[in-house]
Design an enzyme around this catalytic site. Structure first.
Site, short mmCIF file in Angstrom:
data_model
loop_
_atom_site.label_atom_id
_atom_site.label_comp_id
_atom_site.label_asym_id
_atom_site.label_seq_id
_atom_site.Cartn_x
_atom_site.Cartn_y
_atom_site.Cartn_z
N LYS A 76 0.78 -1.45 -0.15
CA LYS A 76 0.08 -0.05 0.03
C LYS A 76 0.82 1.45 0.24
O LYS A 76 2.11 1.33 0.58
CB LYS A 76 -0.73 0.11 1.85
CG LYS A 76 -2.23 1.22 1.38
CD LYS A 76 -2.61 1.03 2.36
CE LYS A 76 -3.44 2.44 2.47
NZ LYS A 76 -4.82 1.70 3.80
N SER A 151 -9.13 3.56 2.20
CA SER A 151 -8.03 3.50 1.55
C SER A 151 -6.87 2.74 0.79
O SER A 151 -6.81 2.70 -0.05
CB SER A 151 -7.08 4.42 2.02
OG SER A 151 -6.57 3.97 3.13
N SER A 175 -10.79 1.60 6.53
CA SER A 175 -9.83 1.79 5.02
C SER A 175 -9.78 0.06 4.28
O SER A 175 -9.72 0.11 3.00
CB SER A 175 -8.63 2.70 5.11
OG SER A 175 -9.00 3.61 4.90
#
Length: 463
Positions: A76, A151, A175
Site C-alpha cells: 500500500k 483507502s 480503510s
C-alpha cells in the site's frame, strides 16, 4: 485457474516444495498486471520487470526461507518501501524514494516476499475512495465506472482482479473494511496493537489506526497476519498473540451473533444494503449459529463526535508538517479542526470512547460476535468525491457516509470484513464481523466457516 488467482496457501506450498518456481509466478503476476491494470489502475510505481524477474530467479536459486518465500506483493502506498517511489498519493511527496523499509514492509521482505510496487490509495489515506492527483483513480473491477472504496482500494482491487494473492492494507475509518466489501474480498482489522505501526513520532496517544492483511479467504489472511504481527521493542502497548495459521474453520453450532443493522435508524442506508447483510446472516444460521437483532447499545451521535475529535487530532498531528497549499480540502478540514482543539476537548472525547468500550464489553458477555454492514452505500460513481446524501439525508462531512465503521474503529476492536454477495445492481457488498479485543483468531475461524459455505470471491469480475 489463472495462476495468480490461486489461494496464497497453495502457491506458498508449491513454492516451498519447488513444484512452482518464483520466476514462473512472477511472470504470471506481471502478465496479469499488464492485462488488467490499465482498466483498474490499482498497481502504481511498479518496479522494472527485468529486475523483478531477476529477483525471482535469485529466490529460486537460493534457500527456501520464510513463510512468504517467492510470493509477489504490492505494498500500500501509505507505506515506505526501500527503492520504490512512496508518495502517499500526494504531489508534496511525488518522486520520493525511501532509503529504508517501514516496519510492515521489512517484515514482509524478511519473510521472503518480493515487493513489486505499490497499491494506490487516496492522498494521505483520507477518504474511502481511492483517487489522488499523482496517480488518478482506482476503479472497481466489477464495474470500472464505480469506486473501489479506500483507502486500501488498490489493495482490494489487486486481489479481486487476480493480480496478487495477498495484500497489505491499513484501517483507521474502515480503510480495510469498506474496499473489501466493495471488491468481494476479505479484509482484517486486527485488535489494536497486534500489528505494530511505524516506530516514529508519538507512540502513546493515538490508538485509532492499524495495519492489517487482505486476501481472498480468511485462511490466506491468517498467513499474512502472522508475518506482520508481533511486538516491536521500540513501541509501547505490546500485544503478543499465538499464530493464526494454519487456520481451521470454527465449530459454529451454538455461537451467538448479534445483528446491529442500521443502529436503530442512526445510520442511513441505501436501499438493499440491509437486505443483503441479512441474507449473509442466514448463512450463519445455516451453520448453527444463533442470530439475534440487537438494540442500539450506545448513543451514535456521541460516538460520532468522539470519533471526529480524536480523528482530526491524530490526522492533524500527522500532516501538519506538509505544506498547506499541497493539501486537499478534506485534509485541510482535518488539520484546522485538530489545530484548534484544546486538551480538554480531546480528553472528553476519550471519555466517551472509554464509555463505549465498557458498553461493548457488556455486549460481548452475551454475543460471540456482532455484525454490521461494511458500508452504508453501494459503490458510487468513481467521478464523485464522496456521497453527498444517503436515502435523502444530507451528509455533513466528507466521511459521514462511513459512520457504520465507527463502532469498531473507535475502540480498536478486531473485525473481519467479509463478502455478503451481490445486489440486484450487480455490485458487491460486505459485512463487518467483530468481537472483543484479542478475539482475532476466533473471528478468523468463524470467517473460515462462513467462507467455506459461500466462496463469494470465486465469483470473479469479467476481466
Amino acid at each position: 485457474m489463472n495462476l495468480t488467482r490461486r489461494p496464497a496457501a497453495d502457491l506458498l506450498r508449491d513454492l516451498a516444495s519447488g513444484s512452482l518456481s518464483a520466476a514462473e509466478l512472477m511472470q504470471a503476476t506481471l502478465d496479469r498486471i499488464d492485462a488488467t491494470n490499465d482498466t483498474v489502475n490499482a498497481v502504481v510505481a511498479l518496479r522494472d520487470p527485468d529486475a523483478l524477474m531477476a529477483e525471482a530467479r535469485a529466490k529460486d536459486a537460493g534457500p527456501k526461507a520464510g513463510p512468504l518465500h517467492g510470493l509477489p506483493i504490492a505494498v500500500k502506498d501509505l507505506v515506505n518501501v526501500q527503492g520504490i517511489v512512496s508518495c502517499q498519493g500526494s504531489p508534496a511527496l511525488a518522486g520520493f524514494v525511501p532509503k529504508k523499509d517501514d516496519l510492515i514492509a521489512a517484515r514482509m521482505r524478511a519473510a521472503g516476499a518480493i515487493l513489486i510496487g505499490k497499491t494506490n490509495s487516496p492522498e494521505f489515506g483520507l477518504g474511502s475512495h481511492t483517487f489522488n492527483p499523482v496517480y488518478g483513480a482506482t476503479r472497481n473491477p466489477y464495474d470500472p465506472t464505480r469506486s473501489c472504496g479506500g483507502s486500501s482500494g488498490g489493495a482490494a482491487v489487486v486481489l479481486a482482479a487476480g493480480m496478487t494473492a495477498l495484500a497489505d492494507g491499513s484501517d483507521m475509518m474502515g480503510s480495510l473494511r469498506n474496499p473489501a466489501g466493495w471488491n468481494n474480498v476479505y479484509g482484517f482489522r486486527p485488535s489494536w496493537g497486534r500489528v505494530p505501526g511505524e516506530p516514529v513520532g508519538d507512540s502513546f496517544l493515538h490508538q485509532l489506526s492499524t495495519l492489517g492483511p487482505m486476501a481472498r479467504s480468511p485462511e490466506d489472511i491468517a498467513i499474512l497476519l502472522d508475518v506482520i504481527s508481533g511486538p516491536d521493542p521500540r513501541l509501547p502497548h505490546p500485544y503478543a498473540a499465538p499464530g493464526a495459521a494454519p487456520l481451521r474453520p470454527a465449530e459454529t453450532r451454538g455461537l451467538r451473533i448479534g445483528w446491529l443493522g442500521d443502529w436503530g435508524g442512526a445510520f442511513p442506508m441505501e436501499e438493499g444494503i440491509l437486505d443483503i447483510s441479512e441474507e449473509a446472516l442466514k448463512v450463519f444460521e445455516s451453520l448453527g449459529c444463533i442470530v439475534e437483532p440487537v438494540a442500539p447499545p450506545f448513543d451514535a451521535e456521541a460516538m460520532w463526535e468522539s470519533w471526529i475529535t480524536l480523528r482530526s487530532w491524530q490526522v492533524a498531528a500527522s500532516i501538519s508538517v506538509q505544506p498547506r497549499a499541497s493539501l486537499k480540502e478534506s485534509a485541510i478540514w482535518e488539520l484546522d479542526r485538530g489545530l484548534a482543539m484544546s486538551a480538554m476537548e480531546v480528553h472528553r472525547a476519550s471519555v466517551v470512547r472509554s464509555e463505549w468500550f465498557r458498553a461493548a464489553a457488556r455486549l460481548f458477555e452475551r454475543y460471540d460476535a456482532l455484525v454490521l454492514p461494511t458500508a452504508q452505500v453501494w459503490p458510487f460513481d468513481a467521478d464523485l468525491a464522496w456521497p453527498a446524501e444517503i436515502a435523502g439525508q444530507a451528509m455533513d462531512t466528507y466521511h459521514r457516509w462511513m459512520q457504520v465503521v465507527i463502532p469498531v474503529s473507535l475502540i480498536g476492536l478486531p473485525c473481519l470484513a467479509a463478502p455478503a454477495g451481490f445486489g440486484a445492481n450487480g455490485l458487491p457488498a460486505g459485512i463487518q464481523i467483530f468481537g472483543p479485543r484479542r478475539s482475532d483468531a476466533a473471528l478468523l475461524a468463524l470467517g473460515a466457516a462462513y467462507h467455506a459455505a459461500t466462496e463469494w470471491p470465486q465469483r470473479r469480475p469479467a476481466m
